[in-house]
Structure formats: C-alpha cells, structure tokens
Enzyme design. Structure first.
Site, PDB file in Angstrom:
ATOM      1  N   THR A 125       0.839  -1.211   0.000  1.00  0.00           N
ATOM      2  CA  THR A 125       0.000   0.000   0.000  1.00  0.00           C
ATOM      3  C   THR A 125       0.868   1.252   0.000  1.00  0.00           C
ATOM      4  O   THR A 125       1.998   1.236   0.518  1.00  0.00           O
ATOM      5  CB  THR A 125      -0.898  -0.009   1.260  1.00  0.00           C
ATOM      6  OG1 THR A 125      -1.426   1.294   1.467  1.00  0.00           O
ATOM      7  CG2 THR A 125      -0.125  -0.386   2.516  1.00  0.00           C
ATOM      8  N   ASP A 126       0.313   2.346  -0.504  1.00  0.00           N
ATOM      9  CA  ASP A 126       1.043   3.627  -0.462  1.00  0.00           C
ATOM     10  C   ASP A 126       1.178   4.131   0.977  1.00  0.00           C
ATOM     11  O   ASP A 126       1.972   5.023   1.250  1.00  0.00           O
ATOM     12  CB  ASP A 126       0.357   4.687  -1.337  1.00  0.00           C
ATOM     13  CG  ASP A 126      -1.081   5.012  -0.929  1.00  0.00           C
ATOM     14  OD1 ASP A 126      -1.613   4.353  -0.012  1.00  0.00           O
ATOM     15  OD2 ASP A 126      -1.664   5.931  -1.541  1.00  0.00           O
ATOM     16  N   GLU A 127       0.399   3.535   1.897  1.00  0.00           N
ATOM     17  CA  GLU A 127       0.438   4.015   3.284  1.00  0.00           C
ATOM     18  C   GLU A 127       1.784   3.748   3.956  1.00  0.00           C
ATOM     19  O   GLU A 127       2.088   4.344   4.989  1.00  0.00           O
ATOM     20  CB  GLU A 127      -0.717   3.410   4.096  1.00  0.00           C
ATOM     21  CG  GLU A 127      -2.056   3.829   3.499  1.00  0.00           C
ATOM     22  CD  GLU A 127      -3.280   3.507   4.345  1.00  0.00           C
ATOM     23  OE1 GLU A 127      -3.148   3.432   5.583  1.00  0.00           O
ATOM     24  OE2 GLU A 127      -4.356   3.345   3.761  1.00  0.00           O
ATOM     25  N   TYR A 153      -1.546  -0.480  11.147  1.00  0.00           N
ATOM     26  CA  TYR A 153      -1.779  -1.131   9.839  1.00  0.00           C
ATOM     27  C   TYR A 153      -0.615  -0.871   8.894  1.00  0.00           C
ATOM     28  O   TYR A 153      -0.007  -1.805   8.366  1.00  0.00           O
ATOM     29  CB  TYR A 153      -3.093  -0.626   9.217  1.00  0.00           C
ATOM     30  CG  TYR A 153      -3.193  -0.908   7.727  1.00  0.00           C
ATOM     31  CD1 TYR A 153      -3.315  -2.212   7.258  1.00  0.00           C
ATOM     32  CD2 TYR A 153      -3.139   0.127   6.781  1.00  0.00           C
ATOM     33  CE1 TYR A 153      -3.394  -2.481   5.887  1.00  0.00           C
ATOM     34  CE2 TYR A 153      -3.213  -0.127   5.422  1.00  0.00           C
ATOM     35  CZ  TYR A 153      -3.336  -1.425   4.976  1.00  0.00           C
ATOM     36  OH  TYR A 153      -3.399  -1.683   3.629  1.00  0.00           O
ATOM     37  N   LYS A 157       2.261  -3.445   7.251  1.00  0.00           N
ATOM     38  CA  LYS A 157       2.470  -3.627   5.810  1.00  0.00           C
ATOM     39  C   LYS A 157       3.927  -3.305   5.440  1.00  0.00           C
ATOM     40  O   LYS A 157       4.533  -3.985   4.614  1.00  0.00           O
ATOM     41  CB  LYS A 157       1.525  -2.734   5.003  1.00  0.00           C
ATOM     42  CG  LYS A 157       0.057  -3.080   5.111  1.00  0.00           C
ATOM     43  CD  LYS A 157      -0.300  -4.455   4.557  1.00  0.00           C
ATOM     44  CE  LYS A 157      -0.234  -4.510   3.047  1.00  0.00           C
ATOM     45  NZ  LYS A 157      -0.688  -5.848   2.540  1.00  0.00           N
TER      46      LYS A 157
HETATM   47  P1  NAD Z   1     -10.100  -6.882   2.603  1.00  0.00           P
HETATM   48  O1  NAD Z   1     -10.040  -6.618   4.061  1.00  0.00           O
HETATM   49  O2  NAD Z   1     -11.348  -6.545   1.843  1.00  0.00           O
HETATM   50  O3  NAD Z   1      -9.811  -8.423   2.331  1.00  0.00           O
HETATM   51  C1  NAD Z   1      -8.812  -9.131   3.011  1.00  0.00           C
HETATM   52  C2  NAD Z   1      -9.022 -10.623   2.727  1.00  0.00           C
HETATM   53  O4  NAD Z   1      -7.962 -11.340   3.374  1.00  0.00           O
HETATM   54  C3  NAD Z   1     -10.338 -11.164   3.317  1.00  0.00           C
HETATM   55  O5  NAD Z   1     -10.957 -12.026   2.378  1.00  0.00           O
HETATM   56  C4  NAD Z   1      -9.882 -11.950   4.546  1.00  0.00           C
HETATM   57  O6  NAD Z   1     -10.730 -13.046   4.862  1.00  0.00           O
HETATM   58  C5  NAD Z   1      -8.505 -12.420   4.101  1.00  0.00           C
HETATM   59  N1  NAD Z   1      -7.617 -12.707   5.246  1.00  0.00           N
HETATM   60  C6  NAD Z   1      -7.393 -11.917   6.332  1.00  0.00           C
HETATM   61  N2  NAD Z   1      -6.535 -12.531   7.171  1.00  0.00           N
HETATM   62  C7  NAD Z   1      -6.211 -13.726   6.591  1.00  0.00           C
HETATM   63  C8  NAD Z   1      -5.360 -14.793   6.959  1.00  0.00           C
HETATM   64  N3  NAD Z   1      -4.675 -14.776   8.122  1.00  0.00           N
HETATM   65  N4  NAD Z   1      -5.244 -15.853   6.124  1.00  0.00           N
HETATM   66  C9  NAD Z   1      -5.931 -15.895   4.953  1.00  0.00           C
HETATM   67  N5  NAD Z   1      -6.761 -14.919   4.564  1.00  0.00           N
HETATM   68  C10 NAD Z   1      -6.894 -13.836   5.367  1.00  0.00           C
HETATM   69  O7  NAD Z   1      -8.847  -6.121   1.989  1.00  0.00           O
HETATM   70  P2  NAD Z   1      -8.647  -5.401   0.571  1.00  0.00           P
HETATM   71  O8  NAD Z   1      -9.101  -3.998   0.667  1.00  0.00           O
HETATM   72  O9  NAD Z   1      -9.168  -6.287  -0.506  1.00  0.00           O
HETATM   73  O10 NAD Z   1      -7.065  -5.363   0.506  1.00  0.00           O
HETATM   74  C11 NAD Z   1      -6.320  -6.450  -0.052  1.00  0.00           C
HETATM   75  C12 NAD Z   1      -4.836  -6.133   0.023  1.00  0.00           C
HETATM   76  O11 NAD Z   1      -4.560  -4.937  -0.687  1.00  0.00           O
HETATM   77  C13 NAD Z   1      -4.328  -5.909   1.441  1.00  0.00           C
HETATM   78  O12 NAD Z   1      -3.061  -6.511   1.559  1.00  0.00           O
HETATM   79  C14 NAD Z   1      -4.208  -4.400   1.562  1.00  0.00           C
HETATM   80  O13 NAD Z   1      -3.185  -4.044   2.461  1.00  0.00           O
HETATM   81  C15 NAD Z   1      -3.866  -4.016   0.137  1.00  0.00           C
HETATM   82  N6  NAD Z   1      -4.301  -2.677  -0.295  1.00  0.00           N
HETATM   83  C16 NAD Z   1      -5.606  -2.278  -0.148  1.00  0.00           C
HETATM   84  C17 NAD Z   1      -5.993  -1.029  -0.619  1.00  0.00           C
HETATM   85  C18 NAD Z   1      -7.430  -0.566  -0.516  1.00  0.00           C
HETATM   86  O14 NAD Z   1      -7.739   0.576  -0.870  1.00  0.00           O
HETATM   87  N7  NAD Z   1      -8.381  -1.398  -0.086  1.00  0.00           N
HETATM   88  C19 NAD Z   1      -5.064  -0.177  -1.225  1.00  0.00           C
HETATM   89  C20 NAD Z   1      -3.734  -0.624  -1.364  1.00  0.00           C
HETATM   90  C21 NAD Z   1      -3.384  -1.877  -0.904  1.00  0.00           C
HETATM   91  P1  TYD Z   2     -10.502   4.431   4.679  1.00  0.00           P
HETATM   92  O1  TYD Z   2     -11.516   4.057   3.636  1.00  0.00           O
HETATM   93  O2  TYD Z   2     -10.565   3.784   6.009  1.00  0.00           O
HETATM   94  O3  TYD Z   2      -9.076   4.218   3.990  1.00  0.00           O
HETATM   95  P2  TYD Z   2      -7.589   4.673   4.517  1.00  0.00           P
HETATM   96  O4  TYD Z   2      -7.659   5.173   5.890  1.00  0.00           O
HETATM   97  O5  TYD Z   2      -6.823   3.381   4.430  1.00  0.00           O
HETATM   98  O6  TYD Z   2      -7.138   5.694   3.529  1.00  0.00           O
HETATM   99  O7  TYD Z   2     -10.592   6.004   4.900  1.00  0.00           O
HETATM  100  C1  TYD Z   2     -10.425   6.917   3.841  1.00  0.00           C
HETATM  101  C2  TYD Z   2     -10.460   8.313   4.412  1.00  0.00           C
HETATM  102  O8  TYD Z   2     -11.781   8.569   4.915  1.00  0.00           O
HETATM  103  C3  TYD Z   2      -9.537   8.528   5.607  1.00  0.00           C
HETATM  104  O9  TYD Z   2      -8.995   9.832   5.541  1.00  0.00           O
HETATM  105  C4  TYD Z   2     -10.438   8.395   6.817  1.00  0.00           C
HETATM  106  C5  TYD Z   2     -11.765   8.899   6.296  1.00  0.00           C
HETATM  107  N1  TYD Z   2     -12.976   8.291   6.915  1.00  0.00           N
HETATM  108  C6  TYD Z   2     -13.973   9.112   7.457  1.00  0.00           C
HETATM  109  O10 TYD Z   2     -13.887  10.351   7.448  1.00  0.00           O
HETATM  110  N2  TYD Z   2     -15.063   8.510   8.011  1.00  0.00           N
HETATM  111  C7  TYD Z   2     -15.217   7.152   8.046  1.00  0.00           C
HETATM  112  O11 TYD Z   2     -16.239   6.672   8.601  1.00  0.00           O
HETATM  113  C8  TYD Z   2     -14.203   6.335   7.467  1.00  0.00           C
HETATM  114  C9  TYD Z   2     -14.319   4.846   7.488  1.00  0.00           C
HETATM  115  C10 TYD Z   2     -13.097   6.952   6.913  1.00  0.00           C
END
Ligand code: NAD
Ligand code: TYD
Length: 342
Positions: A125-127, A153, A157
């Site tokens: 992630t970019d985080e 988090y 990562k």
């Molecule tokens: P999500 O929370 O929707 O899904 C996570 C999945 O992983 C779920 O299906 C969960 O059951 C599974 N999981 C959790 N712990 C597990 C374990 N111990 N063993 C096997 N499976 C397990 O997450 P997402 O938003 O789809 O993100 C997926 C990946 O992408 C993550 O690694 C996250 O850090 C990365 N990512 C997400 C975003 C975003 O905007 N959502 C952006 C950049 C990177």
């Molecule tokens: P989120 O979707 O949790 O992603 P991330 O924190 O990983 O970027 O949140 C996106 C942005 O929205 C973040 O600045 C926090 C804000 N946010 C709210 O203001 N209210 C909410 O209820 C949630 C879940 C997030």
C-alpha cells in the site's frame, strides 16, 4: 500456470480472481482465504463451479496447511492480498495485524522457497510512505520515498515489505511489490469510506466524516489495480517495487458530498466526528515507473467509476445487507458510538 491468490474472498482479491479467470482461460486460480469478517464466500459464488478455480479456507499463518496446499498445487505464482486491512481496526487492536500481515507473509514466502515458484507478489500500500503535507501539492510518493509509517496497519504492511525484500536478497526468492493508492469499486467492505457512506446514505443515517474531512486520498478503480498487478507478475522485474495510482486526489468531504448528490440525499446527513488518531493528511502516488516500464495507465475515470460503484451497491443490496446485519453492528457501535461530534 497455477496462481495462488491469497485473500481472494476480500475486496481487491475477489476482483483479481475474476480478472484472472476472465483474462487467462488456461490458468488455474486457487483462492486461499481464512474468511475473516472481511472475507465473503458469497462474493466468489459466480466462479465456485468453474473447473479452473479452487477455493481453500486456510489461514496464511498456518504453516502446515500452507505447505500442504503448495505440495498439492505446485503454484507458479503467488499473489498475496491476505491481510488485515482497516486502519481504524488496527488502532483498536494492532496484534492481529502483526500476525497476519507480517508473520503470514513469512509463512507464504517460506513455502515459496521450499517448493520453488516463478514469482511471489506482495500487494502492499502507499500508506507505507506515511503522508504528505496539504500545502505541497508538488510532492508525490515515488518508489524511492522513505518508509515512514503512521498507523499499526501501515507499519505491519511496511514490515512485510521489508521482509519481502530481505527474502529476495538473502535467499534469492523472486519477488515484486506493488504499492497502490486507495481502491474503490464492487465488493468493497462497508467499513471503508466510500461503501460506508453509500450504505449509510441509503438508510438516511448520519455520514460520519472524521475531523474537517480535508484529508486527501488518491482514488483508483479496483479493476485498474488488478490490471497493474497482472502486468507486474508477468512482466515486472524481479526485486522491484511498483507504485500504482491514477493521479486522482480528492478530499474526503468532497467524496461524501458527491455520494449525497448521486443518491439524491441531503448534505445535512454529514456529521463531523472526532478525528482518527494519527490521521494521515494526504496520499498521492507518482506512477511514472509502472507507466514507463509496463505501459500501465488507469482506464476508469473517477466520475465514471463512482457512478458504476454506486450502481453496484444499489443492485447488490443483499450482498451488503447480509454484512451490516451481523457482527458489523458491534463494530459500528465500538468505532462510532463513542465518537463525539467534532
Ligand atoms: P479486505 O479486508 O477486503 O480483504 C482481506 C481478505 O484477506 C479477506 O478475504 C480476509 O478473509 C482475508 N484474510 C485476512 N486474514 C487472513 C489470513 N490470516 N489468512 C488468509 N486470509 C486472510 O482487503 P482489501 O481492501 O481487498 O485489501 C487487499 C490487500 O490490498 C491488502 O493486503 C491491503 O493491504 C492491500 N491494499 C488495499 C488497498 C485498498 O484501498 N483497499 C489499497 C492498497 C493496498
Ligand atoms: P478508509 O476508507 O478507512 O481508507 P484509509 O484510511 O486506508 O485511507 O478512509 C479513507 C479516508 O476517509 C480517511 O482519511 C479516513 C476517512 N474516513 C472518514 O472520514 N469517516 C469514516 O467513517 C471512514 C471509514 C473513513
């Protein structure tokens, strides 16, 4: 080719499973997922009977189980999406983040070493770069930006990323890492900003914006992320990190107002609440490397992607209603119940 996709019952992982099955009809796709609160088997229902697909309920921290699966399937490629992914949950309980995100990554890479693979890909992630100031719009995260994390988090990562690079250098494991900005699209769990606001607005519930809502995120449609990972696992260079983002920075408050407008709901639903602890101000990706090396560009404009996403939530009520009627209620109360108005 046999590809193990971990976390494939979650948001991005499931979109990636669909992308791979549609794009490569001769590949075998194995989804390994623990089915935590964020994993949803109903998401994978459309592909469950596909002979090229197999679902295995497994924890990536379960070394024996993971080794058994590798022994059976002898994968060519492993793409690791499995993670605890929500910043607010990591602030409440960091431990599971360290277990899954760091130790789970180690277990997977040990299996990759033991059985041999062509490529281990870490979805990061970019985080991991921390945040950028709001008054310096000229600054972006590049692959050279130092790791500088803010939340449990993002720290977990970042820890995993460092371990991936160490396995590459020390053991010669073939690896790549992608660091993507915030995704949005279908199957996004309604604890995250965009789906939470859609679901609340549809129920005429308050829309809880943290602080002033001035924090900026760089939003990318999930399919564009999936195409980027597809390119990296096939053509990305061993040992390299690729940033993924589409130069689409938006303030939280503007996103929430847009959702109100699209759904025909009043902005009076917006409720400013206590800010997130350690809240990152701005994320912004410089995607020059993946563009120059692999020709990747985002295809979905935010105006279109957000409309498609809202349409999807309107058309798939049963998917999210099943989620928000269960344990989610306790989660919501815990995170938002005690949050004072800002
Ligand atoms: P999500 O929370 O929707 O899904 C996570 C999945 O992983 C779920 O299906 C969960 O059951 C599974 N999981 C959790 N712990 C597990 C374990 N111990 N063993 C096997 N499976 C397990 O997450 P997402 O938003 O789809 O993100 C997926 C990946 O992408 C993550 O690694 C996250 O850090 C990365 N990512 C997400 C975003 C975003 O905007 N959502 C952006 C950049 C990177
Ligand atoms: P989120 O979707 O949790 O992603 P991330 O924190 O990983 O970027 O949140 C996106 C942005 O929205 C973040 O600045 C926090 C804000 N946010 C709210 O203001 N209210 C909410 O209820 C949630 C879940 C997030």
């Amino acid at each position: 080719m046999t590809v193990i996709v971990t976390g494939g019952a979650g948001f991005i992982g499931s979109n990636f499973v669909f992308h791979m099955l549609n794009t490569y009809p001769d590949y075998r796709i194995i989804c390994l997922d623990k089915l935590t609160y964020a994993g949803n088997l109903s998401t994978l229902e459309p592909v469950m009977n596909n002979p090229d697909f197999r679902f295995v309920k497994l924890d990536i921290c379960d070394r024996e189980g993971v080794n058994r699966l590798f022994e059976e399937e002898r994968p060519d490629i492993v793409v690791n999406f499995a993670a605890e992914s929500h910043v607010d949950r990591s602030i409440e309980n960091p431990e599971i983040f360290l277990q899954t995100n760091i130790l789970g990554t180690q277990v997977l890479m040990d299996a990759c070493r033991k059985y041999g693979i062509k490529r281990y890909h870490q979805v990061s992630t970019d985080e991991v770069y921390g945040d950028l100031p709001l008054d310096r719009p000229d600054l972006f995260f590049t692959e050279e930006t130092p790791i500088h994390t803010s939340s449990p988090y993002s720290s977990s990562k970042a820890g995993a990323d460092l371990l991936v690079m160490a396995y590459n250098r020390t053991y010669g494991l073939p690896v790549t890492i992608s660091r993507c900005s915030n995704n949005y699209g279908p199957y996004h769990f309604p604890e995250k900003l965009i789906p939470l606001m859609i679901v609340n607005a549809l129920a005429d519930k308050p829309l809880p914006v943290y602080g002033e809502g001035l924090n900026v995120r760089d939003w990318l449609y999930v399919e564009d992320h999936c195409r980027a990972i597809d390119l990296i696992i096939h053509r990305g260079r061993n040992g390299e990190v690729y940033n993924v983002g589409g130069h689409n920075e938006m303030r939280n408050i503007d996103i929430v107002k847009l959702i109100c407008k699209e759904l025909g709901k009043p902005e009076s639903l917006i409720t400013h609440v206590e800010d997130r602890k350690g809240h990152d101000m701005r994320y912004a990706i410089d995607p020059t490397k993946i563009h120059n090396e692999l020709g990747w560009l985002p295809e979905t404009k935010f105006e279109d992607g957000i409309k498609k996403t809202i349409r999807w939530y309107l058309d798939n009520r049963e998917w999210w209603e099943a989620i928000i009627s269960g344990e989610y209620q306790n989660y919501y109360e815990k995170i938002y119940g005690s949050r004072a108005r800002h």
